[in-house]
Design an enzyme around this catalytic site. Structure first.
Site, PDB file in Angstrom:
ATOM      1  CB  SER A   1      22.628 -21.647  27.535  1.00 31.95           C
ATOM      2  OG  SER A   1      23.229 -22.775  28.113  1.00 31.95           O
TER       3      SER A   1
ATOM      4  N   GLY B   1      12.670 -27.918  41.587  1.00 31.95           N
ATOM      5  CA  GLY B   1      13.667 -28.064  40.521  1.00 31.95           C
ATOM      6  C   GLY B   1      13.333 -29.258  39.662  1.00 31.95           C
TER       7      GLY B   1
ATOM      8  CB  ILE C   1      15.324 -17.675  34.830  1.00 29.98           C
ATOM      9  CG1 ILE C   1      14.393 -18.285  35.888  1.00 29.98           C
ATOM     10  CG2 ILE C   1      14.623 -17.525  33.480  1.00 29.98           C
ATOM     11  CD1 ILE C   1      14.010 -19.743  35.666  1.00 29.98           C
ATOM     12  CB  THR C   2      19.142 -19.380  30.626  1.00 31.88           C
ATOM     13  OG1 THR C   2      19.734 -20.458  31.354  1.00 31.88           O
ATOM     14  CG2 THR C   2      20.082 -18.935  29.513  1.00 31.88           C
TER      15      THR C   2
ATOM     16  CG  ASP D   1      44.514 -36.692  33.782  1.00 36.27           C
ATOM     17  OD1 ASP D   1      45.174 -36.395  34.783  1.00 36.27           O
ATOM     18  OD2 ASP D   1      44.710 -37.713  33.106  1.00 36.27           O
TER      19      ASP D   1
ATOM     20  CD  GLU E   1      16.019 -27.945  29.101  1.00 32.55           C
ATOM     21  OE1 GLU E   1      15.151 -28.835  29.200  1.00 32.55           O
ATOM     22  OE2 GLU E   1      15.793 -26.809  28.658  1.00 32.55           O
TER      23      GLU E   1
ATOM     24  CG  PHE F   1      10.060 -39.774  38.925  1.00 31.93           C
ATOM     25  CD1 PHE F   1      11.166 -39.001  38.628  1.00 31.93           C
ATOM     26  CD2 PHE F   1       9.404 -40.410  37.888  1.00 31.93           C
ATOM     27  CE1 PHE F   1      11.601 -38.863  37.321  1.00 31.93           C
ATOM     28  CE2 PHE F   1       9.830 -40.277  36.583  1.00 31.93           C
ATOM     29  CZ  PHE F   1      10.939 -39.502  36.297  1.00 31.93           C
TER      30      PHE F   1
HETATM   31  P1  TGC Z   1       4.511 -36.924  34.296  1.00 32.84           P
HETATM   32  O1  TGC Z   1       3.296 -37.549  34.895  1.00 32.84           O
HETATM   33  O2  TGC Z   1       5.624 -37.783  33.881  1.00 32.84           O
HETATM   34  O3  TGC Z   1       4.089 -36.073  33.016  1.00 32.84           O
HETATM   35  C1  TGC Z   1       2.998 -35.186  32.977  1.00 32.84           C
HETATM   36  C2  TGC Z   1       2.494 -35.221  31.539  1.00 32.84           C
HETATM   37  O4  TGC Z   1       3.549 -34.811  30.658  1.00 32.84           O
HETATM   38  C3  TGC Z   1       3.902 -35.887  29.751  1.00 32.84           C
HETATM   39  N1  TGC Z   1       5.367 -35.884  29.630  1.00 32.84           N
HETATM   40  C4  TGC Z   1       6.015 -35.326  28.612  1.00 32.84           C
HETATM   41  N2  TGC Z   1       5.572 -34.743  27.496  1.00 32.84           N
HETATM   42  C5  TGC Z   1       6.492 -34.267  26.635  1.00 32.84           C
HETATM   43  N3  TGC Z   1       7.816 -34.357  26.857  1.00 32.84           N
HETATM   44  C6  TGC Z   1       8.310 -34.942  27.983  1.00 32.84           C
HETATM   45  N4  TGC Z   1       9.625 -35.011  28.194  1.00 32.84           N
HETATM   46  C7  TGC Z   1       7.397 -35.456  28.917  1.00 32.84           C
HETATM   47  N5  TGC Z   1       7.527 -36.084  30.110  1.00 32.84           N
HETATM   48  C8  TGC Z   1       6.273 -36.340  30.540  1.00 32.84           C
HETATM   49  C9  TGC Z   1       3.348 -37.144  30.388  1.00 32.84           C
HETATM   50  O5  TGC Z   1       3.049 -38.104  29.409  1.00 32.84           O
HETATM   51  C10 TGC Z   1       2.098 -36.622  31.067  1.00 32.84           C
HETATM   52  O6  TGC Z   1       1.108 -36.451  30.071  1.00 32.84           O
HETATM   53  P2  TGC Z   1      -0.446 -36.646  30.396  1.00 32.84           P
HETATM   54  O7  TGC Z   1      -1.116 -36.572  29.070  1.00 32.84           O
HETATM   55  O8  TGC Z   1      -0.559 -37.984  31.050  1.00 32.84           O
HETATM   56  O9  TGC Z   1      -0.815 -35.526  31.317  1.00 32.84           O
HETATM   57  O10 TGC Z   1       4.980 -35.787  35.277  1.00 32.84           O
HETATM   58  P3  TGC Z   1       5.855 -35.886  36.573  1.00 32.84           P
HETATM   59  O11 TGC Z   1       5.355 -34.821  37.505  1.00 32.84           O
HETATM   60  O12 TGC Z   1       5.901 -37.312  37.063  1.00 32.84           O
HETATM   61  O13 TGC Z   1       7.320 -35.411  36.106  1.00 32.84           O
HETATM   62  C11 TGC Z   1       8.076 -36.117  35.204  1.00 32.84           C
HETATM   63  C12 TGC Z   1       9.526 -35.585  35.164  1.00 32.84           C
HETATM   64  C13 TGC Z   1      10.206 -35.783  36.496  1.00 32.84           C
HETATM   65  C14 TGC Z   1      10.252 -36.406  34.115  1.00 32.84           C
HETATM   66  C15 TGC Z   1       9.544 -34.092  34.836  1.00 32.84           C
HETATM   67  O14 TGC Z   1       9.006 -33.360  35.862  1.00 32.84           O
HETATM   68  C16 TGC Z   1      10.909 -33.572  34.513  1.00 32.84           C
HETATM   69  O15 TGC Z   1      11.322 -33.660  33.379  1.00 32.84           O
HETATM   70  N6  TGC Z   1      11.671 -32.985  35.503  1.00 32.84           N
HETATM   71  C17 TGC Z   1      12.938 -32.320  35.246  1.00 32.84           C
HETATM   72  C18 TGC Z   1      12.773 -30.834  35.332  1.00 32.84           C
HETATM   73  C19 TGC Z   1      13.548 -30.111  34.271  1.00 32.84           C
HETATM   74  O16 TGC Z   1      14.070 -30.671  33.336  1.00 32.84           O
HETATM   75  N7  TGC Z   1      13.570 -28.793  34.369  1.00 32.84           N
HETATM   76  C20 TGC Z   1      14.174 -27.992  33.351  1.00 32.84           C
HETATM   77  C21 TGC Z   1      13.865 -26.518  33.570  1.00 32.84           C
HETATM   78  S1  TGC Z   1      14.207 -25.530  32.152  1.00 32.84           S
HETATM   79  C22 TGC Z   1      15.870 -25.507  32.038  1.00 32.84           C
HETATM   80  O17 TGC Z   1      16.601 -26.135  32.729  1.00 32.84           O
HETATM   81  C23 TGC Z   1      16.388 -24.655  30.966  1.00 32.84           C
HETATM   82  S2  TGC Z   1      18.063 -24.688  30.797  1.00 32.84           S
HETATM   83  C24 TGC Z   1      18.109 -23.724  29.456  1.00 32.84           C
HETATM   84  C25 TGC Z   1      19.416 -23.516  28.872  1.00 32.84           C
HETATM   85  O18 TGC Z   1      20.109 -22.567  29.308  1.00 32.84           O
HETATM   86  O19 TGC Z   1      19.784 -24.241  27.904  1.00 32.84           O
HETATM   87  P1  FAD Z   2      17.147 -30.818  42.641  1.00 33.35           P
HETATM   88  O1  FAD Z   2      15.920 -31.067  41.913  1.00 33.35           O
HETATM   89  O2  FAD Z   2      17.041 -30.231  44.017  1.00 33.35           O
HETATM   90  O3  FAD Z   2      18.109 -32.026  42.616  1.00 33.35           O
HETATM   91  C1  FAD Z   2      19.259 -32.153  43.479  1.00 33.35           C
HETATM   92  C2  FAD Z   2      19.816 -33.568  43.302  1.00 33.35           C
HETATM   93  O4  FAD Z   2      18.829 -34.534  43.688  1.00 33.35           O
HETATM   94  C3  FAD Z   2      20.198 -33.892  41.859  1.00 33.35           C
HETATM   95  O5  FAD Z   2      21.348 -34.697  41.850  1.00 33.35           O
HETATM   96  C4  FAD Z   2      19.001 -34.713  41.372  1.00 33.35           C
HETATM   97  O6  FAD Z   2      19.341 -35.610  40.318  1.00 33.35           O
HETATM   98  C5  FAD Z   2      18.641 -35.469  42.650  1.00 33.35           C
HETATM   99  N1  FAD Z   2      17.238 -35.905  42.640  1.00 33.35           N
HETATM  100  C6  FAD Z   2      16.128 -35.142  42.552  1.00 33.35           C
HETATM  101  N2  FAD Z   2      15.025 -35.915  42.560  1.00 33.35           N
HETATM  102  C7  FAD Z   2      15.447 -37.199  42.620  1.00 33.35           C
HETATM  103  C8  FAD Z   2      14.795 -38.471  42.634  1.00 33.35           C
HETATM  104  N3  FAD Z   2      13.459 -38.572  42.570  1.00 33.35           N
HETATM  105  N4  FAD Z   2      15.554 -39.570  42.710  1.00 33.35           N
HETATM  106  C9  FAD Z   2      16.902 -39.494  42.764  1.00 33.35           C
HETATM  107  N5  FAD Z   2      17.588 -38.326  42.746  1.00 33.35           N
HETATM  108  C10 FAD Z   2      16.866 -37.201  42.667  1.00 33.35           C
HETATM  109  N6  FAD Z   2      15.445 -23.597  34.847  1.00 33.35           N
HETATM  110  C11 FAD Z   2      14.479 -22.926  34.149  1.00 33.35           C
HETATM  111  O7  FAD Z   2      13.287 -23.066  34.406  1.00 33.35           O
HETATM  112  N7  FAD Z   2      14.826 -22.075  33.130  1.00 33.35           N
HETATM  113  C12 FAD Z   2      16.117 -21.849  32.794  1.00 33.35           C
HETATM  114  O8  FAD Z   2      16.382 -21.078  31.856  1.00 33.35           O
HETATM  115  C13 FAD Z   2      17.137 -22.515  33.524  1.00 33.35           C
HETATM  116  N8  FAD Z   2      18.454 -22.253  33.260  1.00 33.35           N
HETATM  117  C14 FAD Z   2      19.419 -22.758  34.095  1.00 33.35           C
HETATM  118  C15 FAD Z   2      20.739 -22.312  33.970  1.00 33.35           C
HETATM  119  C16 FAD Z   2      21.712 -22.773  34.848  1.00 33.35           C
HETATM  120  C17 FAD Z   2      23.111 -22.230  34.754  1.00 33.35           C
HETATM  121  C18 FAD Z   2      21.386 -23.742  35.823  1.00 33.35           C
HETATM  122  C19 FAD Z   2      22.446 -24.271  36.755  1.00 33.35           C
HETATM  123  C20 FAD Z   2      20.093 -24.182  35.961  1.00 33.35           C
HETATM  124  C21 FAD Z   2      19.084 -23.689  35.104  1.00 33.35           C
HETATM  125  N9  FAD Z   2      17.742 -24.041  35.284  1.00 33.35           N
HETATM  126  C22 FAD Z   2      16.754 -23.400  34.560  1.00 33.35           C
HETATM  127  C23 FAD Z   2      17.349 -24.905  36.397  1.00 33.35           C
HETATM  128  C24 FAD Z   2      17.591 -26.393  36.149  1.00 33.35           C
HETATM  129  O9  FAD Z   2      16.687 -26.926  35.240  1.00 33.35           O
HETATM  130  C25 FAD Z   2      17.518 -27.097  37.502  1.00 33.35           C
HETATM  131  O10 FAD Z   2      18.675 -26.730  38.209  1.00 33.35           O
HETATM  132  C26 FAD Z   2      17.427 -28.610  37.359  1.00 33.35           C
HETATM  133  O11 FAD Z   2      16.189 -28.986  36.821  1.00 33.35           O
HETATM  134  C27 FAD Z   2      17.642 -29.338  38.714  1.00 33.35           C
HETATM  135  O12 FAD Z   2      16.886 -28.767  39.728  1.00 33.35           O
HETATM  136  P2  FAD Z   2      17.587 -28.359  41.123  1.00 33.35           P
HETATM  137  O13 FAD Z   2      18.788 -27.587  40.803  1.00 33.35           O
HETATM  138  O14 FAD Z   2      16.544 -27.731  41.962  1.00 33.35           O
HETATM  139  O15 FAD Z   2      18.047 -29.707  41.757  1.00 33.35           O
END
Ligand code: TGC
Ligand code: FAD
Length: 389
Positions: free
Chosen positions: A94, A140, A166-167, A339, A366, A386
Site C-alpha cells: 500500500s 466512499g 487515508i494511507t 482452513d 480502490e 450505480f
Molecule cells: P463517471 O461518470 O463514471 O466518470 C467520470 C469521468 O471519469 C472517467 N472515468 C475514468 N477515467 C479513468 N479511469 C477510470 N477508472 C475511470 N472511470 C471513469 C469517465 O469516462 C468520465 O470521463 P468524462 O470525460 O466523461 O468526464 O463517474 P461516476 O461518478 O459515475 O463514478 C464512477 C465510479 C463509481 C466507477 C467511480 O466513482 C469509482 O471508481 N468509485 C470507487 C471509489 C474508489 O475507488 N475510491 C478509491 C479511493 S483511493 C484508495 O482507496 C487508495 S487505497 C491506497 C492503498 O493503500 O493502496
Molecule cells: P461504501 O461506499 O459506503 O460502501 C459500503 C458497501 O456498499 C460496499 O459493500 C459497497 O460495495 C456497497 N455499495 C456502494 N455503492 C453501491 C452501489 N451503487 N451498488 C451496490 N453496492 C454498493 N481512500 C483514499 O482516498 N485514500 C487512501 O489512501 C485510502 N486508503 C485506505 C486504506 C484502508 C485501510 C481502507 C480500509 C480504505 C482506504 N481508502 C482510501 C478508502 C477506500 O477507498 C474506501 O473505503 C472504498 O472506496 C469504499 O468506500 P466506503 O468504505 O465508504 O464504503
C-alpha cells in the site's frame, strides 16, 4: 515443471530478462529485510518507516517515472515489483502504491514544472512521503459526492473538509487532496504543517496493521494558487490515478495469494492425520487445485493487462476486472489456506492470517467488488446501474 512452483503455466517465459531481474531483486529484499519482521509489524500495528530509504535505493519509489531519478520501468516490471512486495505484506505494498500511483503519478501528469521539480526527486529518494486524500466520511464509493471544498480567495484557495481512511496520512509531507471547486473536482498539494491542516490516526484496525491509516482535517486551510495541480480537470483526473493504483493492486494480490498457497501446500504435505499427510486426501487436493488454478488465471490476467497497458490499449474496465478478480480470489485463497492450516493458521507464526486480514481491505479499497462489477457491467451493456434512483 514441478507442481510445487507457483508458476504452473510457465509465465516465466512471458517475461523479459529485465522484468525477471526486477522481480528477483525485490523478492530478495522482501525476504531478507521485511519478512523477518512482518509478523511483529502487523502485531504491533507499525509501518516500518525506517525501511523507506532502502525502498528508495531499491528503486521502489517512482518505478515508472521517466526523469527526476525515476526508474522508467514498463508496466509488467512495475507489476512484478508490486507482486513481490505484497508477498511480504499488503501494508508495505500500500505504501508503494500510494507513493507511485497516487502521489508521484498525479504530480508527474497534472503538476506544474515547479511542482514536479519540488516534489518528484524528493519522493523518489524517499526524503518526502505523500498521501492521497479522496475518500470522505460521507463519500466512499461515490467520490463525485465529496463535500470538501476549495474556494478561491484573491490569489489563494481556502480548503475545508474531512478525508477518511487515508494511507500514509500522518507520515506525509505532502497530501494530494481532491476538492470541489467552482470548476469541478480538482487536486491540490497541501503540505504538512499548513495552518488548519492535520492528520489523525485511525486505530483498532484488524487489517493492514503494518500501514498508517489516517483521517485528514482541513479547517480553512489557505494555500496559494500554485498548490493547485493545474492539469486536473474533474473527477476523471482522480480516477486516472486510481487506475494506476488498481493495476498495481491486481499484481500485489497475486503475491499475497502465492504466499498463502505455498504455506498451505507445505502444511498439506507435512501434516499427518489419520496416518497420512492431509494432502493425500481428495478434499485437501481439491482445495489446493482450486487455489493454484485461480492464481494461474490471475497471473495470466496481469501479464496480458500489463502488455495492453504498455501498448496503450488498456481501458479502465480492463483494470477494474483485474483488480476485482485478483483481490477477491486472493481473499478466498487466503481463507482456504487458513482452513488447511487448522489451528496453526490462526497465529502469526504463519503468514496466512495476516494476508487474509489484509486482503479484506485490499478487496474494499480502490473500488469494492460491487463497484468494479458495476463499472464492467456498464461497459458491456452501456447501461449504468450505480444508482437505483
Ligand atoms: P463517471 O461518470 O463514471 O466518470 C467520470 C469521468 O471519469 C472517467 N472515468 C475514468 N477515467 C479513468 N479511469 C477510470 N477508472 C475511470 N472511470 C471513469 C469517465 O469516462 C468520465 O470521463 P468524462 O470525460 O466523461 O468526464 O463517474 P461516476 O461518478 O459515475 O463514478 C464512477 C465510479 C463509481 C466507477 C467511480 O466513482 C469509482 O471508481 N468509485 C470507487 C471509489 C474508489 O475507488 N475510491 C478509491 C479511493 S483511493 C484508495 O482507496 C487508495 S487505497 C491506497 C492503498 O493503500 O493502496
Ligand atoms: P461504501 O461506499 O459506503 O460502501 C459500503 C458497501 O456498499 C460496499 O459493500 C459497497 O460495495 C456497497 N455499495 C456502494 N455503492 C453501491 C452501489 N451503487 N451498488 C451496490 N453496492 C454498493 N481512500 C483514499 O482516498 N485514500 C487512501 O489512501 C485510502 N486508503 C485506505 C486504506 C484502508 C485501510 C481502507 C480500509 C480504505 C482506504 N481508502 C482510501 C478508502 C477506500 O477507498 C474506501 O473505503 C472504498 O472506496 C469504499 O468506500 P466506503 O468504505 O465508504 O464504503
Amino acid at each position: 515443471m514441478s507442481s510445487r512452483e507457483v508458476d504452473y503455466f510457465q509465465c516465466e517465459e512471458l517475461l523479459s530478462v529485465e522484468e525477471r531481474a526486477v522481480r528477483d531483486r525485490v523478492r530478495r529484499w522482501v525476504e531478507s529485510r521485511y519478512l523477518p519482521r512482518a509478523a511483529d509489524c502487523f502485531e504491533q500495528g507499525v509501518f516500518p518507516v525506517d525501511l523507506v530509504p532502502e525502498m528508495a535505493d531499491l528503486g521502489l519509489l517512482g518505478m515508472k517515472l521517466h526523469g527526476y531519478g525515476g526508474g522508467g520501468l514498463n508496466s509488467v516490471a512495475y507489476g512484478l515489483a508490486n507482486q513481490e512486495v505484497e508477498r511480504g505484506d499488503s501494508g508495505l505494498r500500500s505504501f508503494i502504491s500510494v507513493m507511485n500511483a497516487l502521489v508521484i503519478y498525479p504530480i508527474e501528469v497534472f503538476g506544474s514544472a515547479e511542482q514536479r521539480e519540488r516534489w518528484l526527486p524528493a519522493l523518489v529518494k524517499g526524503e518526502a512521503i505523500g498521501c492521497f486524500g479522496m475518500t470522505e466520511p460521507l463519500a466512499g464509493s461515490d467520490p463525485q459526492s465529496m463535500r470538501t471544498t476549495a474556494v478561491r480567495d484573491g490569489g489563494d484557495y481556502v480548503l475545508n473538509g474531512r478525508k477518511m481512511w487515508i494511507t500514509n496520512g500522518e507520515l506525509a509531507h505532502v497530501a494530494v487532496v481532491w476538492a470541489q471547486t467552482g470548476e469541478g473536482i480538482r487536486g491540490f498539494l497541501v503540505e504538512k504543517g499548513a495552518p488548519g491542516f492535520s492528520a489523525h490516526p485511525i486505530r483498532r484496525k484488524f487489517s493492514l496493521r503494518a500501514s498508517v491509516t489516517s483521517a485528514l482535517v482541513l479547517d480553512g486551510v489557505r494555500v496559494p494558487e500554485a498548490s493547485l495541480l493545474p492539469g486536473t480537470t474533474g473527477l476523471k483526473s482522480a480516477l486516472m490515478c486510481l487506475n494506476e493504483a488498481r493495476y498495481g493492486i491486481a499484481w500485489g494480490a497475486v503475491g499475497a495469494a502465492m504466499a498463502c498457497y505455498e504455506a498451505a501446500l507445505d502444511h498439506a504435505t507435512t501434516r499427518i492425520q489419520f496416518g497420512a499427510p492431509i494432502g493425500a486426501t481428495q478434499l485437501i487436493q481439491s482445495k489446493l487445485v482450486k487455489m493454484l488454478t485461480e492464481i494461474t488465471k490471475a497471473q495470466l490476467l496481469c501479464i496480458r493487462l500489463g502488455r495492453l497497458k504498455d501498448e496503450g490499449k488498456a481501458r479502465p474496465p480492463h483494470v477494474s476486472m483485474a483488480k476485482m478478480n485478483n483481490s477477491s480470489e486472493a481473499l478466498k485463497i487466503a481463507r482456504t489456506a487458513r482452513d488447511i492450516l487448522g489451528a496453526s493458521g490462526i497465529t502469526l507464526g504463519h503468514c496466512v492470517i495476516r494476508h487474509m486480514l489484509n486482503l479484506e481491505t485490499v478487496n474494499t479499497y480502490e473500488g469494492t467488488q460491487d463497484i468494479h462489477t458495476l463499472a464492467i457491467g456498464r461497459d458491456i451493456t452501456g447501461l449504468s446501474a450505480f444508482s437505483c434512483q
